[in-house]
Scaffold this motif. Structure first.
Motif: not given
Length: 227
Positions: A110-112, A128-129, A85-89
């Motif tokens: 996970y992204a905006g 998967t985004v 899992v990762t998160v990016t701005g």
């Protein structure tokens, strides 16, 4: 199913709270025995999470290294690999990073909404985004992981991610390894950054274990009430 996974945050830092220096070479903060301990903890998890900057800077594989532990997971009907899992701005991620190219389990990003569509096209089948709307909210992210069957999540950094989870009161257990030296560079990455934290002198964490592992010290904290 809980509304969020059990969250274990794991970090190694210098005595003065830094998780890296500013040189090109990755700073070693742990030792072989402690890395094996971390591997054993990973083997008890369903998913593992790092921030996008950690992927760009360190290119981690986030795999369970021990073949015996991998085989044990298979024998218990669990996937050999953890969900990553990762998160990016900013939405800048290389599909050739080891985060995406190693391991057979799903990779979730996970992204905006401003970057999710372009990032999904860039990563293709590698991940998967998940479009999080105008802002990535960690409680919403955790609820989505729970809906995907993730019961135990290991968070391994970096400092921005650590700060987000701790300040939001979303950590159940903290494994903090302290290396026997100092960095002293104010520009280097830190374990956490300035924020308002629920863990205060009036509401401290519970020290569950102190362990000497060679020349590093493991401090294991839980966030529940004191016995």
């Amino acid at each position: 199913m809980s509304d969020r996974p059990y969250v274990l945050l794991s970090c190694a830092m210098s005595v003065d709270g830094y998780i890296d220096d500013l040189t090109e070479e990755r700073l070693t903060l742990s030792n072989a025995a402690d890395l094996d301990r971390v591997d054993a903890v990973r083997a008890t998890m369903d998913a593992i999470m790092v921030g996008a900057n950690t992927i760009r800077r360190d290119d981690p594989s986030l795999l369970i290294k021990s073949r015996a532990r991998r085989m044990d997971r298979i024998s218990r009907g669990l996937p050999e690999d953890l969900v990553k899992v990762t998160v990016t701005g900013g939405g800048v991620l290389d599909p050739d990073s080891r985060f995406f190219t190693t391991g057979a389990s799903p990779k979730l990003v996970y992204a905006g909404e401003e970057t999710a569509e372009a990032l999904a096209a860039e990563l293709g089948a590698a991940a998967t985004v998940i479009d999080m709307g105008s802002r990535v909210e960690l409680p919403v992210l955790l609820a989505d992981l729970a809906a995907r069957g993730i019961r135990r999540l290991m968070v391994e950094g970096g400092g921005t991610v650590h700060t987000g989870f701790l300040s939001a009161g979303l950590v159940d257990e903290l494994h903090l390894v302290v290396a026997p030296f100092l960095i002293g560079d104010p520009g280097a990455p830190r374990f956490t950054y300035p924020s308002v934290f629920p863990q205060t002198p009036k509401h401290p964490m519970r020290l569950a274990e102190v362990r000497k592992i060679g020349e590093v010290a493991l401090l294991r904290y839980t966030m529940g009430p004191h016995d």
